[in-house]
Design a protein around this motif. Structure first.
Motif, PDB file in Angstrom:
ATOM      1  N   HIS A 160      -3.155  -2.774  -4.155  1.00 14.58           N
ATOM      2  CA  HIS A 160      -3.187  -3.533  -2.903  1.00 14.58           C
ATOM      3  C   HIS A 160      -4.614  -3.938  -2.552  1.00 14.58           C
ATOM      4  O   HIS A 160      -4.841  -5.046  -2.039  1.00 14.58           O
ATOM      5  N   GLY A 161      -5.572  -3.055  -2.831  1.00 12.42           N
ATOM      6  CA  GLY A 161      -6.963  -3.409  -2.567  1.00 12.42           C
ATOM      7  C   GLY A 161      -7.396  -4.636  -3.356  1.00 12.42           C
ATOM      8  O   GLY A 161      -8.163  -5.470  -2.861  1.00 12.42           O
ATOM      9  N   PHE A 179       0.809  -1.224   0.000  1.00 11.56           N
ATOM     10  CA  PHE A 179       0.000   0.000   0.000  1.00 11.56           C
ATOM     11  C   PHE A 179       0.837   1.268   0.000  1.00 11.56           C
ATOM     12  O   PHE A 179       0.586   2.192  -0.769  1.00 11.56           O
ATOM     13  N   ALA A 180       1.846   1.344   0.861  1.00 10.42           N
ATOM     14  CA  ALA A 180       2.612   2.580   1.025  1.00 10.42           C
ATOM     15  C   ALA A 180       3.541   2.804  -0.167  1.00 10.42           C
ATOM     16  O   ALA A 180       4.161   1.867  -0.671  1.00 10.42           O
ATOM     17  N   PRO A 181       3.685   4.046  -0.624  1.00  8.34           N
ATOM     18  CA  PRO A 181       4.624   4.334  -1.702  1.00  8.34           C
ATOM     19  C   PRO A 181       6.053   4.376  -1.180  1.00  8.34           C
ATOM     20  O   PRO A 181       6.294   4.434   0.030  1.00  8.34           O
ATOM     21  N   ALA A 182       6.996   4.375  -2.101  1.00  9.06           N
ATOM     22  CA  ALA A 182       8.400   4.492  -1.703  1.00  9.06           C
ATOM     23  C   ALA A 182       8.650   5.782  -0.943  1.00  9.06           C
ATOM     24  O   ALA A 182       9.518   5.850  -0.069  1.00  9.06           O
ATOM     25  N   ALA A 186       3.007   5.014  -8.133  1.00 13.15           N
ATOM     26  CA  ALA A 186       2.696   5.157  -6.711  1.00 13.15           C
ATOM     27  C   ALA A 186       1.219   5.457  -6.486  1.00 13.15           C
ATOM     28  O   ALA A 186       0.616   4.954  -5.522  1.00 13.15           O
ATOM     29  N   ALA A 187       0.616   6.257  -7.365  1.00 11.15           N
ATOM     30  CA  ALA A 187      -0.792   6.626  -7.196  1.00 11.15           C
ATOM     31  C   ALA A 187      -1.727   5.435  -7.341  1.00 11.15           C
ATOM     32  O   ALA A 187      -2.867   5.472  -6.857  1.00 11.15           O
TER      33      ALA A 187
END
Length: 291
Positions: free
Chosen positions: A175-176, A100-103, A168-169
């Motif tokens: 992930h969902g 889920f989290a971006p770099a 990233a967006a």
């Protein structure tokens, strides 16, 4: 990758970190260096399990490394990045494995001149030994700084990962989607079992029944694909049945009724149009997009 293994440090040593460290060591990609966790005992346990590395009890003890794997829970990634950045070590590369989290969650390191990437293997790590055995062929979503992404692609590819680039967006949707297919079937099985129990079905029949449904659905899904495997009242267009069941579920649990209604809408669309989701602006046909 160079011929000599690079040094990998672990920050956090949960199931994902241990699995990847073991695979990389076995493939000669990395040599495990320092292992830093919130609990000194967990660091020692990780080093003992991996047969390599050095447990670290304080950030001030950390040594330079080529790559740092931030293997903490998502909510602790920014804090872990800040902890390492404050250690004042030479800039290197830092990766995390959140789906889920971006770099950019590792911004404290970026600001200190590090290169960062997120690399998410789409695999269950509930059993690290099973994950090691199953890893080859796993899809790995990469995004972040170009050079970090390239190096992560090499490292994950060396242990059998099938890497691809992700914006990233798009990570919340990516992930969902993984959550939909991997996390919700157990929820649906539990809800079905509880409904059957409330209807008076003998307990000894409930487990075998949902297990039989799960096996049959999985077999049909793998053999036929989603659209052809679909059955049920929504797929048949039996709207009266769907509405009656939604009403009954509303009295039992409103959240269940909402979920059933939403899933029935998607099921009807899949049966009717061959796709579960409504067209987006990017994928809609030009004739529709112009209207």
């Amino acid at each position: 990758m160079t011929s000599a293994p690079s040094i990998l440090h672990l920050v956090g040593a949960g199931r994902v970190g241990r699995t990847l460290a073991a695979l990389w060591q076995r493939a000669g990609v990395f040599t495990l260096g320092d292992v830093l966790t919130r609990s000194p005992e967990s660091a020692r346990q990780a080093v003992a399990a991996l047969g390599a590395g050095r447990p670290v009890t304080h950030p001030g003890e950390l040594r330079p490394a080529d790559v740092w794997l931030m293997a903490t829970p998502d909510g602790a990634l920014a804090e872990a990045a800040l902890t390492v950045a404050r250690a004042g070590l030479p800039p290197a590369q830092a990766w995390h494995c959140s789906g889920f989290a971006p770099a950019a969650v590792l911004a404290p390191l970026q600001q200190a001149g590090w290169l960062v990437a997120s690399a998410h293997p789409a695999l269950s790590f509930a059993d690290p030994m099973a994950a090691q055995a199953q890893f080859a062929g796993t899809a790995c979503a990469l995004e972040g700084d170009d050079d970090a992404v390239i190096r992560a692609e090499q490292a994950f590819g060396a242990i059998g990962g099938r890497c691809f680039r992700l914006q990233a967006a798009d990570k919340p949707l990516y992930h969902g989607a993984a959550v939909l297919v991997s996390n919700f079937p157990p929820v649906l099985a539990a809800a079905a079992a509880e409904l059957w129990q409330g209807c008076g079905m003998p307990p000894e029949l409930i487990g075998p029944l949902w297990q039989a449904f799960a096996r049959n659905v999985a077999d049909n899904l793998l053999r036929l694909g989603p659209a052809a495997a679909l059955t049920g009242p929504a797929a048949r267009g039996d709207t009266a049945v769907v509405q009656a069941e939604i009403s009954a579920m509303q009295a039992r649990d409103p959240a269940l009724a909402q979920a059933y209604a939403a899933l029935s809408t998607l099921a009807a669309r899949l049966a009717r149009e061959g796709t579960a989701l409504a067209p987006s602006e990017e994928t809609a046909p030009l004739s529709r997009a112009r209207t």
